[in-house]
Write a protein that holds these residues in place. Sequence first.
Motif, PDB file in Angstrom:
ATOM      1  N   GLY A  32       0.838  -1.209   0.000  1.00 48.60           N
ATOM      2  CA  GLY A  32       0.000   0.000   0.000  1.00 48.60           C
ATOM      3  C   GLY A  32       0.867   1.251   0.000  1.00 48.60           C
ATOM      4  N   ALA A  33       1.978   1.190   0.745  1.00 47.39           N
ATOM      5  CA  ALA A  33       2.892   2.340   0.793  1.00 47.39           C
ATOM      6  C   ALA A  33       3.445   2.636  -0.598  1.00 47.39           C
ATOM      7  N   MET A  34       3.613   1.595  -1.407  1.00 49.47           N
ATOM      8  CA  MET A  34       4.149   1.809  -2.763  1.00 49.47           C
ATOM      9  C   MET A  34       3.112   2.528  -3.631  1.00 49.47           C
ATOM     10  N   ASP A  63      12.028   5.241  -7.976  1.00 46.30           N
ATOM     11  CA  ASP A  63      12.727   4.268  -7.144  1.00 46.30           C
ATOM     12  C   ASP A  63      12.127   4.357  -5.735  1.00 46.30           C
ATOM     13  N   ILE A  64      11.356   3.337  -5.357  1.00 47.64           N
ATOM     14  CA  ILE A  64      10.734   3.328  -4.028  1.00 47.64           C
ATOM     15  C   ILE A  64      11.543   2.399  -3.133  1.00 47.64           C
ATOM     16  N   ALA A  65      11.958   2.923  -1.986  1.00 49.69           N
ATOM     17  CA  ALA A  65      12.780   2.097  -1.092  1.00 49.69           C
ATOM     18  C   ALA A  65      12.255   2.201   0.332  1.00 49.69           C
ATOM     19  N   ASP A  78      12.796   8.083  -4.797  1.00 54.70           N
ATOM     20  CA  ASP A  78      14.012   8.646  -5.401  1.00 54.70           C
ATOM     21  C   ASP A  78      14.895   9.293  -4.324  1.00 54.70           C
ATOM     22  N   GLY A  79      14.993   8.633  -3.193  1.00 60.71           N
ATOM     23  CA  GLY A  79      15.869   9.084  -2.115  1.00 60.71           C
ATOM     24  C   GLY A  79      15.240  10.088  -1.153  1.00 60.71           C
ATOM     25  N   ALA A  80      14.073  10.666  -1.500  1.00 63.81           N
ATOM     26  CA  ALA A  80      13.451  11.667  -0.614  1.00 63.81           C
ATOM     27  C   ALA A  80      12.490  10.978   0.356  1.00 63.81           C
ATOM     28  N   ASP A  81      12.498  11.421   1.603  1.00 66.08           N
ATOM     29  CA  ASP A  81      11.638  10.827   2.627  1.00 66.08           C
ATOM     30  C   ASP A  81      10.180  11.288   2.440  1.00 66.08           C
ATOM     31  N   VAL A  82       9.280  10.350   2.121  1.00 69.35           N
ATOM     32  CA  VAL A  82       7.865  10.708   1.909  1.00 69.35           C
ATOM     33  C   VAL A  82       6.966   9.997   2.931  1.00 69.35           C
ATOM     34  N   THR A  83       7.580   9.504   4.007  1.00 67.91           N
ATOM     35  CA  THR A  83       6.863   8.682   4.988  1.00 67.91           C
ATOM     36  C   THR A  83       5.576   9.361   5.483  1.00 67.91           C
ATOM     37  N   ARG A  84       5.658  10.629   5.801  1.00 69.20           N
ATOM     38  CA  ARG A  84       4.490  11.338   6.345  1.00 69.20           C
ATOM     39  C   ARG A  84       3.506  11.702   5.242  1.00 69.20           C
ATOM     40  N   GLU A  85       4.033  12.198   4.161  1.00 64.68           N
ATOM     41  CA  GLU A  85       3.172  12.700   3.073  1.00 64.68           C
ATOM     42  C   GLU A  85       2.254  11.614   2.504  1.00 64.68           C
ATOM     43  N   ILE A  86       2.719  10.362   2.502  1.00 65.88           N
ATOM     44  CA  ILE A  86       1.891   9.319   1.881  1.00 65.88           C
ATOM     45  C   ILE A  86       0.745   8.863   2.785  1.00 65.88           C
ATOM     46  N   ARG A  87       0.723   9.331   4.032  1.00 68.82           N
ATOM     47  CA  ARG A  87      -0.342   8.904   4.973  1.00 68.82           C
ATOM     48  C   ARG A  87      -1.367   9.997   5.234  1.00 68.82           C
ATOM     49  N   THR A  88      -1.341  11.083   4.526  1.00 70.54           N
ATOM     50  CA  THR A  88      -2.290  12.170   4.803  1.00 70.54           C
ATOM     51  C   THR A  88      -3.656  11.847   4.181  1.00 70.54           C
ATOM     52  N   GLY A 103      -1.195  -0.270 -15.683  1.00 71.79           N
ATOM     53  CA  GLY A 103       0.241  -0.035 -15.904  1.00 71.79           C
ATOM     54  C   GLY A 103       0.975   0.250 -14.602  1.00 71.79           C
ATOM     55  N   VAL A 104       0.297   0.945 -13.691  1.00 71.54           N
ATOM     56  CA  VAL A 104       0.893   1.210 -12.366  1.00 71.54           C
ATOM     57  C   VAL A 104       1.051  -0.122 -11.634  1.00 71.54           C
ATOM     58  N   ARG A 105       0.033  -0.956 -11.700  1.00 71.07           N
ATOM     59  CA  ARG A 105       0.093  -2.243 -10.995  1.00 71.07           C
ATOM     60  C   ARG A 105       1.208  -3.122 -11.567  1.00 71.07           C
ATOM     61  N   ARG A 106       1.345  -3.111 -12.896  1.00 69.60           N
ATOM     62  CA  ARG A 106       2.407  -3.921 -13.506  1.00 69.60           C
ATOM     63  C   ARG A 106       3.786  -3.450 -13.045  1.00 69.60           C
ATOM     64  N   ALA A 107       3.971  -2.122 -13.017  1.00 71.38           N
ATOM     65  CA  ALA A 107       5.280  -1.571 -12.629  1.00 71.38           C
ATOM     66  C   ALA A 107       5.609  -1.977 -11.187  1.00 71.38           C
ATOM     67  N   LEU A 108       4.614  -1.868 -10.302  1.00 70.56           N
ATOM     68  CA  LEU A 108       4.882  -2.163  -8.887  1.00 70.56           C
ATOM     69  C   LEU A 108       4.981  -3.665  -8.624  1.00 70.56           C
ATOM     70  N   LEU A 109       4.251  -4.455  -9.412  1.00 71.95           N
ATOM     71  CA  LEU A 109       4.308  -5.914  -9.242  1.00 71.95           C
ATOM     72  C   LEU A 109       5.750  -6.410  -9.412  1.00 71.95           C
ATOM     73  N   ALA A 110       6.430  -5.885 -10.414  1.00 74.99           N
ATOM     74  CA  ALA A 110       7.809  -6.318 -10.656  1.00 74.99           C
ATOM     75  C   ALA A 110       8.681  -5.978  -9.444  1.00 74.99           C
ATOM     76  N   CYS A 111       8.502  -4.780  -8.879  1.00 78.22           N
ATOM     77  CA  CYS A 111       9.308  -4.384  -7.700  1.00 78.22           C
ATOM     78  C   CYS A 111       8.971  -5.274  -6.504  1.00 78.22           C
ATOM     79  N   GLN A 112       7.670  -5.593  -6.342  1.00 73.08           N
ATOM     80  CA  GLN A 112       7.247  -6.390  -5.179  1.00 73.08           C
ATOM     81  C   GLN A 112       7.849  -7.796  -5.241  1.00 73.08           C
ATOM     82  N   ARG A 113       7.835  -8.374  -6.444  1.00 74.49           N
ATOM     83  CA  ARG A 113       8.405  -9.732  -6.567  1.00 74.49           C
ATOM     84  C   ARG A 113       9.920  -9.685  -6.378  1.00 74.49           C
ATOM     85  N   ALA A 114      10.540  -8.633  -6.893  1.00 71.42           N
ATOM     86  CA  ALA A 114      12.004  -8.519  -6.756  1.00 71.42           C
ATOM     87  C   ALA A 114      12.386  -8.400  -5.277  1.00 71.42           C
TER      88      ALA A 114
END
Length: 225
Positions: A32-34, A63-65, A78-88, A103-114
């Motif tokens: 969900g955070a992604m 790049d979501i980390a 992309d290296g910027a802290d968005v921890t608070r902003e994504i929960r508003t 297309g968003v789901r496909r992009a994130l699916l690859a990251c989730q499996r990786a």
Amino acid sequence: MIIAIDGPAGSGKSTIADLLAERFGYSKLDTGAMYRTVAYVSSARGVDLDDEESVVDVARALDIAFDDAGGAPRVLADGADVTREIRTPATDRIVSKVSAYPGVRRALLACQRAFAVGRDVVAEGRDIGTVVFPDAGLKVFLTADPAVRARRRVLQRHPGAAADDPALSAEIESTLADLVRRDRLDASRAEAPLRAADDAVRIDSTSHTVDEIVDMIASLAEDRR
Ligand code: DC
């Protein structure tokens, strides 16, 4: 092993996934955070959220980390802290639209499996057991009464507040309306809708404490390890 935890907003997935990951020494994947990060970054960059292609471009390039080193875990875009902003509440309002784009789901699916390659993971979301990790060793579908979910969400935003604080009642009401709206959107979208996998264990957390639910899932996981 992968433990998949799916369920609607506010069902307790995140808290429970954190505690399970801690208990077993697994990594936690908050999908969900992604989706929230893609929604927030798109909006902050002035991307028209009705323009699917542009939002998909953001999701592909971003790049979501997750940074767990020291203190509270942080979400980086992309290296910027968005921890608070994504929960508003502002991000709450736009995330269902963004997460419905295939297309968003496909992009994130690859990251989730990786993320799960070569490690044990507790993954939480809406489509973990059905789409992301259909072979997960344990699948749980967590539900709870909508009013209880709304109250939990608001109390998360106001740590230390009393559960019956009248100052929170308007926020609980608007959060409830948003949860019900999001559940409907998440469950009715064409791509990877919110639904329990056929082999998921359904757990209703309405009248259980967090510890009770964690114990229940941990014992199911022990049986299958
Ligand atoms: O769990 P959450 O409230 O942080 O999720 C935010 C939104 O992301 C939610 O409205 C649905 C979407 N989502 C999704 O579509 N698929 C997932 N695996 C996780 C979240």
